[in-house]
Design an enzyme around this catalytic site. Structure first.
Site, PDB file in Angstrom:
ATOM      1  N   ASP A 138       0.857  -1.173   0.000  1.00 44.82           N
ATOM      2  CA  ASP A 138       0.000   0.000   0.000  1.00 44.82           C
ATOM      3  C   ASP A 138       0.898   1.229   0.000  1.00 44.82           C
ATOM      4  O   ASP A 138       2.047   1.171   0.451  1.00 44.82           O
ATOM      5  CB  ASP A 138      -0.907   0.017   1.237  1.00 44.82           C
ATOM      6  CG  ASP A 138      -2.126   0.912   1.063  1.00 44.82           C
ATOM      7  OD1 ASP A 138      -3.233   0.376   0.887  1.00 44.82           O
ATOM      8  OD2 ASP A 138      -1.967   2.150   1.102  1.00 44.82           O
ATOM      9  N   ASN A 145      -5.655  -4.365  -6.019  1.00 47.18           N
ATOM     10  CA  ASN A 145      -6.807  -3.610  -5.557  1.00 47.18           C
ATOM     11  C   ASN A 145      -6.551  -2.116  -5.397  1.00 47.18           C
ATOM     12  O   ASN A 145      -7.493  -1.336  -5.259  1.00 47.18           O
ATOM     13  CB  ASN A 145      -7.265  -4.213  -4.209  1.00 47.18           C
ATOM     14  CG  ASN A 145      -8.385  -3.458  -3.566  1.00 47.18           C
ATOM     15  OD1 ASN A 145      -9.503  -3.442  -4.073  1.00 47.18           O
ATOM     16  ND2 ASN A 145      -8.094  -2.803  -2.451  1.00 47.18           N
ATOM     17  N   TYR A 156     -11.452   7.866 -13.556  1.00 47.81           N
ATOM     18  CA  TYR A 156     -11.754   6.616 -12.864  1.00 47.81           C
ATOM     19  C   TYR A 156     -12.507   5.665 -13.786  1.00 47.81           C
ATOM     20  O   TYR A 156     -12.172   4.481 -13.892  1.00 47.81           O
ATOM     21  CB  TYR A 156     -12.582   6.923 -11.620  1.00 47.81           C
ATOM     22  CG  TYR A 156     -12.897   5.721 -10.756  1.00 47.81           C
ATOM     23  CD1 TYR A 156     -11.984   5.266  -9.808  1.00 47.81           C
ATOM     24  CD2 TYR A 156     -14.114   5.040 -10.867  1.00 47.81           C
ATOM     25  CE1 TYR A 156     -12.262   4.174  -9.011  1.00 47.81           C
ATOM     26  CE2 TYR A 156     -14.401   3.957 -10.069  1.00 47.81           C
ATOM     27  CZ  TYR A 156     -13.482   3.524  -9.140  1.00 47.81           C
ATOM     28  OH  TYR A 156     -13.763   2.439  -8.349  1.00 47.81           O
ATOM     29  N   LYS A 184     -11.052   2.101 -15.080  1.00 48.68           N
ATOM     30  CA  LYS A 184     -11.696   0.849 -14.700  1.00 48.68           C
ATOM     31  C   LYS A 184     -12.222   0.084 -15.917  1.00 48.68           C
ATOM     32  O   LYS A 184     -12.253  -1.153 -15.904  1.00 48.68           O
ATOM     33  CB  LYS A 184     -12.816   1.126 -13.694  1.00 48.68           C
ATOM     34  CG  LYS A 184     -12.314   1.589 -12.333  1.00 48.68           C
ATOM     35  CD  LYS A 184     -11.412   0.566 -11.664  1.00 48.68           C
ATOM     36  CE  LYS A 184     -11.051   0.942 -10.248  1.00 48.68           C
ATOM     37  NZ  LYS A 184     -10.225  -0.082  -9.561  1.00 48.68           N
ATOM     38  N   ILE A 242     -19.337  -0.015  -1.731  1.00 50.60           N
ATOM     39  CA  ILE A 242     -18.862  -0.815  -0.608  1.00 50.60           C
ATOM     40  C   ILE A 242     -18.495   0.127   0.537  1.00 50.60           C
ATOM     41  O   ILE A 242     -17.968   1.212   0.321  1.00 50.60           O
ATOM     42  CB  ILE A 242     -17.644  -1.669  -1.013  1.00 50.60           C
ATOM     43  CG1 ILE A 242     -17.950  -2.459  -2.296  1.00 50.60           C
ATOM     44  CG2 ILE A 242     -17.252  -2.618   0.118  1.00 50.60           C
ATOM     45  CD1 ILE A 242     -19.102  -3.427  -2.210  1.00 50.60           C
ATOM     46  N   THR A 297     -16.323   1.484   2.610  1.00 49.90           N
ATOM     47  CA  THR A 297     -14.883   1.621   2.764  1.00 49.90           C
ATOM     48  C   THR A 297     -14.522   3.090   2.975  1.00 49.90           C
ATOM     49  O   THR A 297     -15.328   3.981   2.690  1.00 49.90           O
ATOM     50  CB  THR A 297     -14.137   1.125   1.515  1.00 49.90           C
ATOM     51  OG1 THR A 297     -14.477   1.989   0.412  1.00 49.90           O
ATOM     52  CG2 THR A 297     -14.506  -0.310   1.179  1.00 49.90           C
TER      53      THR A 297
END
Length: 255
Positions: free
Chosen positions: A40, A93, A159, A163, A192, A194
């Protein structure tokens, strides 16, 4: 932790592991018996995830990595193999996002950074992970796309483009290695619960409610629900699945 699959004796590599979906999946792999290499850009988040895994008795090694930098990715994958002796499954991810708006309002620098992380970062990971897995007869790679891999209604220019690109890269890599024991798939999360989703929604109750309203199931997904699908895709239970992009989105794309 997820315990539906047995990853004993295997090694997993997870990027974006400092929080959210990445952390949940790293914990799930460790809970299923794998040694886990985690990466990360956030050193603090990485340390926290590593501590959670270690405290639960799992094998873990943390690598601060900006996936936009190919050299950093290569070093981390190489070091993970040196430490654990192998690489069996990877979950790519790490991602970031731009603000909603028309194409002409997006700064070039912002475009370049998001493409570098979300798309080039996936390419860097797949490139070096495949090189590590193929000599051992293959493995499994899972990339994180998004509902924005299929639609543009979120309004995020870079984005959405990045994607969409993840899906194309996933399918191309799947065909490259289909006869060599290496499967490549993707998960496409919806909304989600997060830290990234909270940031996207502005961190307000109104923003959260707006995200929930987009989900036919009437709630945000849990990071664990993505982790469960990732562990399935990485397991022998999905041995005939490659080049597939699995929407885990509460029905978002079905509308």
């Amino acid at each position: 932790m997820t315990t539906k699959f047995d990853y004993s004796g295997k090694v997993a590599f997870v990027t974006g592991a400092g929080s959210g979906i990445g952390r949940a999946t790293a914990l799930a792999f460790a809970g299923a018996g794998a040694d886990v290499a985690i990466a990360d850009i956030s050193a603090a988040g990485l340390d926290e995830t590593a501590s959670l895994i270690a405290d639960a008795g799992g094998g873990v090694r943390a690598f601060p990595v900006d996936v936009a930098d190919a050299a950093q990715v290569e070093r981390a994958v190489t070091r993970a193999v040196e430490v654990f002796g192998r690489l069996d499954v990877a979950f790519n991810n790490a991602a970031t996002f731009d603000a909603p708006g028309p194409v002409d309002t997006l700064e070039v620098e912002t475009w370049n950074r998001i493409i570098a992380v979300n798309l080039s970062g996936i390419f860097h990971c797949v490139k070096y992970q495949a090189a590590a897995m193929l000599p051992r007869g293959g493995g499994a790679i899972i990339n994180t796309g998004s509902v924005a891999s299929e639609i543009a209604s979120l309004g995020l220019t870079a984005y959405t483009a990045s994607k969409h690109g993840v899906v194309g890269l996933t399918k191309k890599a799947a065909l490259d290695y289909a006869t060599r024991g290496l499967r490549v798939n993707a998960v496409l999360p919806g909304a989600i619960d997060t830290p990234m989703a909270a940031e996207f929604s502005g961190g307000t109750e109104e923003g959260r409610a707006a995200m929930v309203a987009l989900e036919p199931m009437g709630r945000l997904g849990a990071p664990r629900e993505i982790a469960d699908v990732v562990l399935w895709l990485g397991s022998d239970a999905a041995s005939f699945v490659t080049g597939h992009c699995v929407a885990v989105d509460g029905g978002w794309l079905a509308r």
